[in-house]
Design an enzyme around this catalytic site. Structure first.
Site, PDB file in Angstrom:
ATOM      1  N   SER A   1     -35.210  27.889  -0.801  1.00 45.43           N
ATOM      2  CA  SER A   1     -35.584  29.217  -1.298  1.00 45.43           C
ATOM      3  C   SER A   1     -34.894  29.484  -2.627  1.00 45.43           C
ATOM      4  CB  SER A   1     -35.182  30.295  -0.297  1.00 45.43           C
ATOM      5  OG  SER A   1     -35.300  31.556  -0.927  1.00 45.43           O
TER       6      SER A   1
ATOM      7  N   HIS B   1     -39.859  27.396  -1.850  1.00 47.93           N
ATOM      8  CA  HIS B   1     -40.076  28.674  -1.169  1.00 47.93           C
ATOM      9  C   HIS B   1     -39.733  29.813  -2.129  1.00 47.93           C
ATOM     10  CE1 HIS B   1     -40.431  31.256   2.418  1.00 47.93           C
ATOM     11  NE2 HIS B   1     -39.400  31.933   1.930  1.00 47.93           N
TER      12      HIS B   1
ATOM     13  N   ASP C   1     -39.686  33.935  -2.745  1.00 42.40           N
ATOM     14  CA  ASP C   1     -39.645  35.217  -2.040  1.00 42.40           C
ATOM     15  C   ASP C   1     -40.002  36.354  -2.986  1.00 42.40           C
ATOM     16  OD1 ASP C   1     -38.594  34.557   0.694  1.00 42.40           O
ATOM     17  OD2 ASP C   1     -37.054  33.589  -0.538  1.00 42.40           O
TER      18      ASP C   1
ATOM     19  N   MET D   1     -40.560  40.243  -3.387  1.00 40.97           N
ATOM     20  CA  MET D   1     -40.204  41.511  -2.713  1.00 40.97           C
ATOM     21  C   MET D   1     -40.527  42.685  -3.626  1.00 40.97           C
ATOM     22  SD  MET D   1     -36.506  40.510  -1.128  1.00 40.97           S
ATOM     23  CE  MET D   1     -36.164  38.851  -0.503  1.00 40.97           C
TER      24      MET D   1
ATOM     25  N   HIS E   1     -43.789  33.586  -0.084  1.00 44.57           N
ATOM     26  CA  HIS E   1     -43.537  34.517   1.021  1.00 44.57           C
ATOM     27  C   HIS E   1     -43.588  35.923   0.449  1.00 44.57           C
ATOM     28  CE1 HIS E   1     -40.185  36.006   4.030  1.00 44.57           C
ATOM     29  NE2 HIS E   1     -41.325  36.656   4.182  1.00 44.57           N
TER      30      HIS E   1
ATOM     31  N   MET F   1     -43.202  39.691   0.599  1.00 47.87           N
ATOM     32  CA  MET F   1     -42.604  40.833   1.304  1.00 47.87           C
ATOM     33  C   MET F   1     -43.002  42.081   0.533  1.00 47.87           C
ATOM     34  SD  MET F   1     -39.053  38.925   2.154  1.00 47.87           S
ATOM     35  CE  MET F   1     -39.499  37.603   1.034  1.00 47.87           C
TER      36      MET F   1
ATOM     37  N   MET G   1     -39.330  34.960  10.854  1.00 50.07           N
ATOM     38  CA  MET G   1     -38.100  35.422  10.209  1.00 50.07           C
ATOM     39  C   MET G   1     -36.961  35.324  11.219  1.00 50.07           C
ATOM     40  SD  MET G   1     -38.859  36.025   7.143  1.00 50.07           S
ATOM     41  CE  MET G   1     -37.150  36.395   6.732  1.00 50.07           C
TER      42      MET G   1
ATOM     43  N   PHE H   1     -32.903  39.782   1.982  1.00 47.93           N
ATOM     44  CA  PHE H   1     -31.733  39.212   1.314  1.00 47.93           C
ATOM     45  C   PHE H   1     -31.454  37.799   1.818  1.00 47.93           C
ATOM     46  CE2 PHE H   1     -31.368  43.767   1.674  1.00 47.93           C
ATOM     47  CZ  PHE H   1     -31.160  44.142   0.353  1.00 47.93           C
ATOM     48  N   GLY H   2     -30.876  36.990   0.944  1.00 42.10           N
ATOM     49  CA  GLY H   2     -30.382  35.685   1.352  1.00 42.10           C
ATOM     50  C   GLY H   2     -28.995  35.839   1.971  1.00 42.10           C
ATOM     51  N   GLY H   3     -28.534  34.765   2.576  1.00 43.02           N
ATOM     52  CA  GLY H   3     -27.152  34.717   3.048  1.00 43.02           C
ATOM     53  C   GLY H   3     -26.836  35.552   4.269  1.00 43.02           C
TER      54      GLY H   3
ATOM     55  N   ASP I   1     -37.219  30.969   8.630  1.00 41.89           N
ATOM     56  CA  ASP I   1     -36.658  31.477   7.369  1.00 41.89           C
ATOM     57  C   ASP I   1     -35.527  32.461   7.627  1.00 41.89           C
ATOM     58  OD1 ASP I   1     -36.251  32.352   4.777  1.00 41.89           O
ATOM     59  OD2 ASP I   1     -38.210  33.319   4.566  1.00 41.89           O
ATOM     60  N   GLY I   2     -34.339  32.092   7.177  1.00 41.11           N
ATOM     61  CA  GLY I   2     -33.186  32.993   7.238  1.00 41.11           C
ATOM     62  C   GLY I   2     -32.035  32.414   8.025  1.00 41.11           C
ATOM     63  N   GLY I   3     -30.923  32.208   7.355  1.00 44.16           N
ATOM     64  CA  GLY I   3     -29.719  31.746   8.036  1.00 44.16           C
ATOM     65  C   GLY I   3     -29.786  30.315   8.533  1.00 44.16           C
TER      66      GLY I   3
ATOM     67  N   GLY J   1     -31.872  28.864   1.720  1.00 41.41           N
ATOM     68  CA  GLY J   1     -31.467  29.418   0.431  1.00 41.41           C
ATOM     69  C   GLY J   1     -30.012  29.125   0.149  1.00 41.41           C
TER      70      GLY J   1
HETATM   71  C1  DX5 Z   1     -35.090  36.589   3.048  1.00 38.09           C
HETATM   72  C2  DX5 Z   1     -35.930  35.512   2.468  1.00 38.09           C
HETATM   73  C3  DX5 Z   1     -35.391  34.148   2.626  1.00 38.09           C
HETATM   74  C4  DX5 Z   1     -34.032  33.930   2.001  1.00 38.09           C
HETATM   75  C5  DX5 Z   1     -33.321  32.988   2.922  1.00 38.09           C
HETATM   76  O1  DX5 Z   1     -35.813  37.757   3.132  1.00 38.09           O
HETATM   77  O2  DX5 Z   1     -37.214  35.504   3.062  1.00 38.09           O
HETATM   78  O3  DX5 Z   1     -36.306  33.152   2.181  1.00 38.09           O
HETATM   79  O4  DX5 Z   1     -34.057  33.393   0.719  1.00 38.09           O
HETATM   80  O5  DX5 Z   1     -32.028  32.841   2.476  1.00 38.09           O
HETATM   81  P1  DX5 Z   1     -30.908  32.146   3.369  1.00 38.09           P
HETATM   82  O6  DX5 Z   1     -31.386  30.759   3.672  1.00 38.09           O
HETATM   83  O7  DX5 Z   1     -29.701  32.186   2.506  1.00 38.09           O
HETATM   84  O8  DX5 Z   1     -30.766  32.973   4.631  1.00 38.09           O
HETATM   85 ZN    ZN Z   2     -38.562  33.792   2.563  1.00 33.57          ZN
END
Ligand code: DX5
Ligand code: ZN
Length: 215
Positions: free
Chosen positions: A8, A33, A35, A37, A66, A68, A137, A143-145, A175-177, A197
């Site tokens: 991502s 990927h 994102d 938003m 993706h 959002m 999800m 958000f990432g991380g 996707d996520g974490g 990400g």
């Molecule tokens: C969050 C995004 C993810 C994000 C994942 O809303 O959809 O794609 O970048 O980031 P990590 O892998 O750091 O959780």
């Molecule tokens: Zn995503």
């Protein structure tokens, strides 16, 4: 079976996307990927068409976008023109989801639907046969991380069963974490595609991390 890996770019260096895109091109990653938003569907704003077009010029792998954003059906054609290969819309953001899926396919896109952590997989029963991808999800989007939500494992298992029962060829993307620690368990549960990400871009050696995620 080794999963597809979709780094991502949300966690990449936006002041030097060029280098991060080349790293992904040269790595074992399968997709980019992206994102998008809108600050309405999620409490964050990222990027739109000009940035996607610039990425498309450098990327040698498919763009997995993706969305959002609210009312994603309004922009399907523009995302195709900007360079999308796979486009995913949130179930929670598209009132006439069946029509939206048909519109994505009519544009020649691979069509995906995304489910928030609170949305059950049963809402996909009537459309699963038409989908190329279901994106689960494993954090709340925006958000990432963030911390991985553990219920995702059982959700993957139930989604896999729905896909098998319906004869769908949809891939399951998570996707996520996602980390090198939970990746094997996600794949064992039935995940086909892993988005990562922070795990990739905050690591010392991103292409090695992509290699490890693929194991
Ligand atoms: C969050 C995004 C993810 C994000 C994942 O809303 O959809 O794609 O970048 O980031 P990590 O892998 O750091 O959780
Ligand atoms: Zn995503």
């Amino acid at each position: 079976m080794s999963p597809l890996i979709a780094p991502s770019l949300l966690s990449a260096n936006f002041a030097n996307l060029h280098d991060d895109i080349l790293m992904v091109n040269q790595s074992e990653a399968d997709w980019f990927h992206l994102d998008v938003m809108d600050g309405v569907f999620v409490p964050n704003i990222t990027f739109g068409f000009p940035v996607i077009k610039a990425i498309k010029k450098l990327a040698t792998k498919p763009l997995d976008i993706h969305l959002m954003i609210v009312q994603p059906e309004r922009y399907i054609k523009q995302f195709k023109e900007a360079g999308a290969d796979i486009l995913s819309v949130h179930y929670e953001a598209s009132t006439h989801l069946h029509r939206t899926i048909q519109a994505m396919k009519a544009e020649g896109l691979k069509a995906g639907v995304v489910l928030n952590p609170h949305t059950g997989i049963q809402v996909l029963e009537e459309v699963i046969a038409d989908l190329d991808l279901v994106l689960l999800m494993s954090v709340n989007p925006g958000f990432g991380g963030q911390q991985f939500i553990e219920q995702t494992y059982s959700k993957i298992i139930r989604l896999k069963q729905l896909i098998l029962d319906s004869g769908s060829h949809a891939l399951i993307e998570v996707d996520g974490g996602v980390t090198t620690e939970n990746a094997p368990k996600l794949v064992a549960a039935g995940a086909d595609v892993l988005v990562a990400g922070n795990t990739v871009f905050k690591s010392k050696n991103p292409s090695l991390t992509i290699h490890l995620l693929k194991q």
